[in-house]
Write a protein that holds these residues in place. Sequence first.
Motif, mmCIF file in Angstrom:
data_model
loop_
_atom_site.group_PDB
_atom_site.id
_atom_site.type_symbol
_atom_site.label_atom_id
_atom_site.label_comp_id
_atom_site.label_asym_id
_atom_site.label_seq_id
_atom_site.Cartn_x
_atom_site.Cartn_y
_atom_site.Cartn_z
ATOM 1 N N ASN A 74 0.802 -1.231 0.000
ATOM 2 C CA ASN A 74 0.000 0.000 0.000
ATOM 3 C C ASN A 74 0.837 1.286 0.000
ATOM 4 O O ASN A 74 0.305 2.371 0.171
ATOM 5 C CB ASN A 74 -0.954 0.007 1.191
ATOM 6 C CG ASN A 74 -0.215 0.081 2.514
ATOM 7 O OD1 ASN A 74 0.996 -0.144 2.582
ATOM 8 N ND2 ASN A 74 -0.930 0.388 3.567
ATOM 9 N N HIS A 75 2.157 1.156 -0.160
ATOM 10 C CA HIS A 75 3.006 2.343 -0.257
ATOM 11 C C HIS A 75 4.344 1.977 -0.893
ATOM 12 O O HIS A 75 4.626 0.810 -1.123
ATOM 13 C CB HIS A 75 3.209 2.997 1.110
ATOM 14 C CG HIS A 75 4.059 2.237 2.064
ATOM 15 N ND1 HIS A 75 3.617 1.117 2.748
ATOM 16 C CD2 HIS A 75 5.348 2.415 2.441
ATOM 17 C CE1 HIS A 75 4.580 0.663 3.518
ATOM 18 N NE2 HIS A 75 5.655 1.418 3.345
ATOM 19 N N LEU A 76 5.132 3.010 -1.183
ATOM 20 C CA LEU A 76 6.450 2.773 -1.758
ATOM 21 C C LEU A 76 7.437 3.796 -1.221
ATOM 22 O O LEU A 76 7.051 4.860 -0.744
ATOM 23 C CB LEU A 76 6.404 2.808 -3.284
ATOM 24 C CG LEU A 76 5.972 4.106 -3.957
ATOM 25 C CD1 LEU A 76 7.176 4.972 -4.288
ATOM 26 C CD2 LEU A 76 5.215 3.800 -5.222
ATOM 27 N N HIS A 77 8.709 3.426 -1.295
ATOM 28 C CA HIS A 77 9.812 4.306 -0.918
ATOM 29 C C HIS A 77 10.824 4.313 -2.053
ATOM 30 O O HIS A 77 11.141 3.257 -2.604
ATOM 31 C CB HIS A 77 10.543 3.779 0.326
ATOM 32 C CG HIS A 77 9.740 3.783 1.568
ATOM 33 N ND1 HIS A 77 9.757 4.825 2.464
ATOM 34 C CD2 HIS A 77 8.893 2.862 2.074
ATOM 35 C CE1 HIS A 77 8.957 4.534 3.483
ATOM 36 N NE2 HIS A 77 8.411 3.351 3.260
ATOM 37 N N LEU A 78 11.322 5.481 -2.387
ATOM 38 C CA LEU A 78 12.402 5.643 -3.351
ATOM 39 C C LEU A 78 13.463 6.539 -2.730
ATOM 40 O O LEU A 78 13.131 7.602 -2.206
ATOM 41 C CB LEU A 78 11.910 6.304 -4.641
ATOM 42 C CG LEU A 78 10.782 5.647 -5.421
ATOM 43 C CD1 LEU A 78 10.296 6.578 -6.523
ATOM 44 C CD2 LEU A 78 11.252 4.335 -6.010
ATOM 45 N N LEU A 79 14.707 6.133 -2.788
ATOM 46 C CA LEU A 79 15.821 6.999 -2.405
ATOM 47 C C LEU A 79 16.517 7.341 -3.715
ATOM 48 O O LEU A 79 17.045 6.451 -4.391
ATOM 49 C CB LEU A 79 16.767 6.281 -1.444
ATOM 50 C CG LEU A 79 17.903 7.125 -0.870
ATOM 51 C CD1 LEU A 79 17.359 8.290 -0.034
ATOM 52 C CD2 LEU A 79 18.839 6.272 -0.032
ATOM 53 N N ILE A 80 16.461 8.609 -4.092
ATOM 54 C CA ILE A 80 16.915 9.000 -5.419
ATOM 55 C C ILE A 80 17.917 10.146 -5.364
ATOM 56 O O ILE A 80 17.915 10.956 -4.444
ATOM 57 C CB ILE A 80 15.726 9.409 -6.313
ATOM 58 C CG1 ILE A 80 14.972 10.582 -5.702
ATOM 59 C CG2 ILE A 80 14.794 8.233 -6.562
ATOM 60 C CD1 ILE A 80 13.928 11.196 -6.604
ATOM 61 N N LYS A 81 18.741 10.184 -6.388
ATOM 62 C CA LYS A 81 19.676 11.302 -6.578
ATOM 63 C C LYS A 81 19.291 11.983 -7.873
ATOM 64 O O LYS A 81 19.184 11.342 -8.919
ATOM 65 C CB LYS A 81 21.115 10.815 -6.656
ATOM 66 C CG LYS A 81 22.093 11.945 -6.874
ATOM 67 C CD LYS A 81 23.513 11.440 -6.962
ATOM 68 C CE LYS A 81 24.454 12.624 -7.194
ATOM 69 N NZ LYS A 81 25.815 12.180 -7.502
ATOM 70 N N MET A 82 19.090 13.285 -7.807
ATOM 71 C CA MET A 82 18.681 14.054 -8.978
ATOM 72 C C MET A 82 19.909 14.611 -9.686
ATOM 73 O O MET A 82 20.804 15.145 -9.038
ATOM 74 C CB MET A 82 17.742 15.181 -8.562
ATOM 75 C CG MET A 82 16.416 14.673 -8.045
ATOM 76 S SD MET A 82 15.441 15.935 -7.249
ATOM 77 C CE MET A 82 16.218 15.959 -5.646
ATOM 78 N N ASN A 83 19.918 14.472 -10.993
ATOM 79 C CA ASN A 83 21.005 15.023 -11.801
ATOM 80 C C ASN A 83 20.541 16.251 -12.567
ATOM 81 O O ASN A 83 21.228 16.744 -13.443
ATOM 82 C CB ASN A 83 21.539 13.943 -12.747
ATOM 83 C CG ASN A 83 22.153 12.797 -11.954
ATOM 84 O OD1 ASN A 83 23.055 13.006 -11.160
ATOM 85 N ND2 ASN A 83 21.629 11.602 -12.130
ATOM 86 N N ALA A 84 19.367 16.722 -12.217
ATOM 87 C CA ALA A 84 18.790 17.952 -12.756
ATOM 88 C C ALA A 84 17.758 18.423 -11.728
ATOM 89 O O ALA A 84 17.388 17.690 -10.819
ATOM 90 C CB ALA A 84 18.135 17.702 -14.106
ATOM 91 N N SER A 85 17.291 19.637 -11.870
ATOM 92 C CA SER A 85 16.328 20.206 -10.925
ATOM 93 C C SER A 85 14.903 19.963 -11.426
ATOM 94 O O SER A 85 14.231 20.886 -11.894
ATOM 95 C CB SER A 85 16.591 21.702 -10.765
ATOM 96 O OG SER A 85 15.682 22.264 -9.855
ATOM 97 N N ASN A 86 14.442 18.694 -11.313
ATOM 98 C CA ASN A 86 13.159 18.352 -11.924
ATOM 99 C C ASN A 86 12.356 17.332 -11.109
ATOM 100 O O ASN A 86 11.574 16.582 -11.673
ATOM 101 C CB ASN A 86 13.398 17.817 -13.335
ATOM 102 C CG ASN A 86 14.375 16.654 -13.357
ATOM 103 O OD1 ASN A 86 14.715 16.089 -12.328
ATOM 104 N ND2 ASN A 86 14.838 16.301 -14.537
ATOM 105 N N LEU A 87 12.550 17.304 -9.812
ATOM 106 C CA LEU A 87 11.886 16.310 -8.966
ATOM 107 C C LEU A 87 10.365 16.348 -9.105
ATOM 108 O O LEU A 87 9.732 15.316 -9.315
ATOM 109 C CB LEU A 87 12.278 16.505 -7.494
ATOM 110 C CG LEU A 87 11.591 15.594 -6.487
ATOM 111 C CD1 LEU A 87 11.996 14.145 -6.734
ATOM 112 C CD2 LEU A 87 11.937 16.018 -5.072
ATOM 113 N N SER A 88 9.767 17.498 -8.987
ATOM 114 C CA SER A 88 8.306 17.604 -9.024
ATOM 115 C C SER A 88 7.726 17.090 -10.333
ATOM 116 O O SER A 88 6.740 16.343 -10.329
ATOM 117 C CB SER A 88 7.860 19.049 -8.785
ATOM 118 O OG SER A 88 8.146 19.420 -7.459
ATOM 119 N N GLN A 89 8.340 17.468 -11.454
ATOM 120 C CA GLN A 89 7.842 17.019 -12.754
ATOM 121 C C GLN A 89 7.966 15.499 -12.877
ATOM 122 O O GLN A 89 7.058 14.826 -13.368
ATOM 123 C CB GLN A 89 8.612 17.680 -13.905
ATOM 124 C CG GLN A 89 8.553 19.189 -13.910
ATOM 125 C CD GLN A 89 9.767 19.807 -13.232
ATOM 126 O OE1 GLN A 89 10.165 19.420 -12.141
ATOM 127 N NE2 GLN A 89 10.343 20.798 -13.864
#
Length: 166
Positions: A74-89
């Motif tokens: 019923n849920h998920l977790h992601l640990l991510i590294k962004m290589n651009a400023s686009n998390l919301s999109q």
Amino acid sequence: MENMINQMKVYKSSYFRVRHKLSYEGAISHITQHGTGAEHLFIEEQDYLYMLYLVKKICKKFRIDVLSFVLMINHLHLLIKMNASNLSQAMKELFQMYARYFNKKYDRKGHVFSGAYRATLCLEEAHVISSSLYIHQNPVEAGLVKKGEDYRWSSCALFVKHICKK
């Protein structure tokens, strides 16, 4: 941006946001998203596989590296590294695509997710490591497996396999 991050480091090793999430190149964030109420996000094996397919697709498109993940019922977790400023999109597209798939497959309408995803910006290496451990321990804490690496829908086995090769 750098000045704001340095000011946050004075107070804590992470920065939690529900709205107006911080996104910048090199940022590492712990993302969580939940199904509405007690409803499941993943019902059949194909649902898990499709979410993993979407994560891979979105990460490639938006230049995001996945450091750790777990897909719970019923849920998920992601640990991510962004290589651009686009998390919301990126997250908007990921969760919209999955919601369309889920609603069509199960002939339903309405919200699949319980609202905005949550993001915790990890400002220190120790917080990145503890977030990854927390993510991988989720299936164990839920009583689904005895060892995290035994849970199919997690990156934990990849970590254990890599460590055991050394």
